[in-house]
Design a protein around this motif. Structure first.
Motif, PDB file in Angstrom:
ATOM      1  N   ASP A  20       0.833  -1.202   0.000  1.00 48.09           N
ATOM      2  CA  ASP A  20       0.000   0.000   0.000  1.00 48.09           C
ATOM      3  C   ASP A  20       0.868   1.253   0.000  1.00 48.09           C
ATOM      4  OD1 ASP A  20      -2.079  -1.761   0.189  1.00 48.09           O
ATOM      5  OD2 ASP A  20      -2.723  -1.170   2.201  1.00 48.09           O
ATOM      6  N   GLY A  21       0.469   2.236  -0.815  1.00 54.49           N
ATOM      7  CA  GLY A  21       1.148   3.517  -0.839  1.00 54.49           C
ATOM      8  C   GLY A  21       2.380   3.573  -1.713  1.00 54.49           C
ATOM      9  N   ALA A  22       2.706   2.498  -2.420  1.00 52.24           N
ATOM     10  CA  ALA A  22       3.914   2.472  -3.243  1.00 52.24           C
ATOM     11  C   ALA A  22       3.779   3.379  -4.462  1.00 52.24           C
ATOM     12  CB  ALA A  22       4.214   1.040  -3.686  1.00 52.24           C
ATOM     13  N   VAL A  23       4.924   3.860  -4.930  1.00 50.32           N
ATOM     14  CA  VAL A  23       5.010   4.601  -6.196  1.00 50.32           C
ATOM     15  C   VAL A  23       5.514   3.616  -7.248  1.00 50.32           C
ATOM     16  CG1 VAL A  23       6.050   6.538  -7.426  1.00 50.32           C
ATOM     17  CG2 VAL A  23       5.509   6.746  -4.983  1.00 50.32           C
ATOM     18  N   VAL A  24       4.707   3.406  -8.296  1.00 51.79           N
ATOM     19  CA  VAL A  24       4.996   2.359  -9.272  1.00 51.79           C
ATOM     20  C   VAL A  24       5.070   2.957 -10.676  1.00 51.79           C
ATOM     21  CG1 VAL A  24       4.288   0.127 -10.214  1.00 51.79           C
ATOM     22  CG2 VAL A  24       3.744   0.697  -7.835  1.00 51.79           C
ATOM     23  N   MET A  25       6.213   2.794 -11.323  1.00 51.41           N
ATOM     24  CA  MET A  25       6.327   3.148 -12.735  1.00 51.41           C
ATOM     25  C   MET A  25       5.909   1.954 -13.580  1.00 51.41           C
ATOM     26  SD  MET A  25       9.896   5.280 -13.029  1.00 51.41           S
ATOM     27  CE  MET A  25      10.011   6.950 -12.377  1.00 51.41           C
ATOM     28  N   ILE A  26       5.133   2.205 -14.627  1.00 54.09           N
ATOM     29  CA  ILE A  26       4.672   1.150 -15.514  1.00 54.09           C
ATOM     30  C   ILE A  26       5.087   1.512 -16.933  1.00 54.09           C
ATOM     31  CG2 ILE A  26       2.671  -0.101 -16.412  1.00 54.09           C
ATOM     32  CD1 ILE A  26       1.255   0.416 -13.774  1.00 54.09           C
ATOM     33  N   GLY A  27       5.907   0.668 -17.538  1.00 57.04           N
ATOM     34  CA  GLY A  27       6.430   0.941 -18.867  1.00 57.04           C
ATOM     35  C   GLY A  27       5.365   0.839 -19.941  1.00 57.04           C
ATOM     36  N   GLY A  28       5.761   1.200 -21.143  1.00 59.60           N
ATOM     37  CA  GLY A  28       4.847   1.085 -22.266  1.00 59.60           C
ATOM     38  C   GLY A  28       4.619   2.403 -22.964  1.00 59.60           C
ATOM     39  N   PHE A  29       4.282   2.291 -24.241  1.00 60.80           N
ATOM     40  CA  PHE A  29       3.962   3.441 -25.080  1.00 60.80           C
ATOM     41  C   PHE A  29       2.671   3.071 -25.783  1.00 60.80           C
ATOM     42  CE2 PHE A  29       4.601   6.440 -28.600  1.00 60.80           C
ATOM     43  CZ  PHE A  29       5.064   7.547 -27.911  1.00 60.80           C
ATOM     44  N   GLY A  30       1.526   3.319 -25.101  1.00 61.95           N
ATOM     45  CA  GLY A  30       0.284   2.710 -25.537  1.00 61.95           C
ATOM     46  C   GLY A  30       0.328   1.239 -25.166  1.00 61.95           C
ATOM     47  N   VAL A  31      -0.089   0.374 -26.087  1.00 58.85           N
ATOM     48  CA  VAL A  31      -0.025  -1.073 -25.844  1.00 58.85           C
ATOM     49  C   VAL A  31       1.403  -1.607 -25.882  1.00 58.85           C
ATOM     50  CG1 VAL A  31      -0.662  -3.332 -26.792  1.00 58.85           C
ATOM     51  CG2 VAL A  31      -2.394  -1.549 -26.572  1.00 58.85           C
ATOM     52  N   PRO A  32       2.224  -1.260 -26.882  1.00 55.44           N
ATOM     53  CA  PRO A  32       3.572  -1.826 -26.945  1.00 55.44           C
ATOM     54  C   PRO A  32       4.380  -1.542 -25.680  1.00 55.44           C
ATOM     55  CG  PRO A  32       3.036  -0.776 -29.024  1.00 55.44           C
ATOM     56  CD  PRO A  32       1.945  -0.408 -28.069  1.00 55.44           C
ATOM     57  N   GLY A  33       4.925  -2.593 -25.110  1.00 55.87           N
ATOM     58  CA  GLY A  33       5.769  -2.440 -23.933  1.00 55.87           C
ATOM     59  C   GLY A  33       5.043  -2.363 -22.616  1.00 55.87           C
ATOM     60  N   THR A  34       3.719  -2.393 -22.613  1.00 48.49           N
ATOM     61  CA  THR A  34       2.978  -2.381 -21.351  1.00 48.49           C
ATOM     62  C   THR A  34       3.009  -3.778 -20.728  1.00 48.49           C
ATOM     63  OG1 THR A  34       1.494  -0.582 -22.026  1.00 48.49           O
ATOM     64  CG2 THR A  34       0.722  -2.032 -20.280  1.00 48.49           C
TER      65      THR A  34
END
Length: 231
Positions: A20-34
């Motif tokens: 809980d409370g984490a800072v999360v980066m999520i990759g991707g450029f639209g669908v590709p790389g998500t």
């Protein structure tokens, strides 16, 4: 004889570190790389009050939207959410906070964190809302805005290929945000479409060194959402 450690892990164990409370980066450029597989597991485990950093909010019913629908996100830092009507509605209803950052500035703030910088000065956004609340700095005859580095507790990334140490290769547009996010996070969890032996990836094809990767999840099948041509 010195050997590099294997970073292959069970997805349940790797994702369970996100609390809980984490800072999360999520990759991707639209669908590709998500990293759809990792996002689904994050939804299943259900940590709340997350801050999500992603170039976009995917589309309604996909990716980041799964986290929004599950009530896990308090804040998104992004360049745009226009393709996700649910995200737009939740922002207007004040159910989530959204910080909009111009795409190039977003990428550079993340890159700066990965490089160990406090921030950088730019003239982008002067005399616009982008500059609101930010410190102005004069260098000679030029006035710039101080943009602070943007780091995270975790980065979730999707790679085309990985070896056991976590040296990663990304495909086409998937390379835009995944590598810099991995460098800017305290821990990086990577899902990989193909896993190969150590040394099987040519040095020029290592887009991210394994030094920046903590856990590798081998994808035995691609989620339906990922069946989009990236190459």
């Amino acid at each position: 004889m010195f050997t590099l450690p294997s970073k292959f892990n069970r997805i349940e164990e790797a994702v369970s570190q996100i609390r809980d409370g984490a800072v999360v980066m999520i990759g991707g450029f639209g669908v590709p790389g998500t990293p759809f597989l990792l996002i689904k597991e994050l939804v299943r485990q259900g940590p709340r009050h997350l801050t999500v950093i992603k170039n976009d909010a995917n589309e309604a019913g996909s990716g980041v939207d799964w986290l929004l629908e599950n009530g896990q996100v308090d804040r998104i830092i992004t360049s745009h959410i226009g393709l996700n009507s649910n995200a737009v509605r939740m922002m207007n209803e004040r159910r989530i906070e959204v910080e909009f950052v111009p795409q190039g500035i977003l990428a550079e703030r993340i890159r700066a964190a990965g490089a160990g910088l406090i921030g950088f000065v730019t003239d982008v956004g002067i005399d616009t809302e982008v500059a609101t609340g930010k410190q102005s700095i004069e260098i000679g005859d030029t006035v710039g805005i101080l943009e602070t580095a943007l780091a995270a507790d975790f980065a979730l990334v999707h790679a085309e290929k990985s070896d056991p140490f976590g040296n990663l290769t990304f495909s086409a547009a998937a390379r835009n945000f995944n590598p810099i996010m991995a460098m800017a996070a305290g821990q990086t969890i990577a899902e990989a479409e193909t896993c190969v032996d150590l040394g099987a990836i040519e040095p020029d094809n290592v887009h991210l060194p394994g030094t920046f990767v903590d856990h590798i999840i081998e994808m035995f099948e691609l989620p339906e959402t990922s069946n989009v041509v990236e190459r």
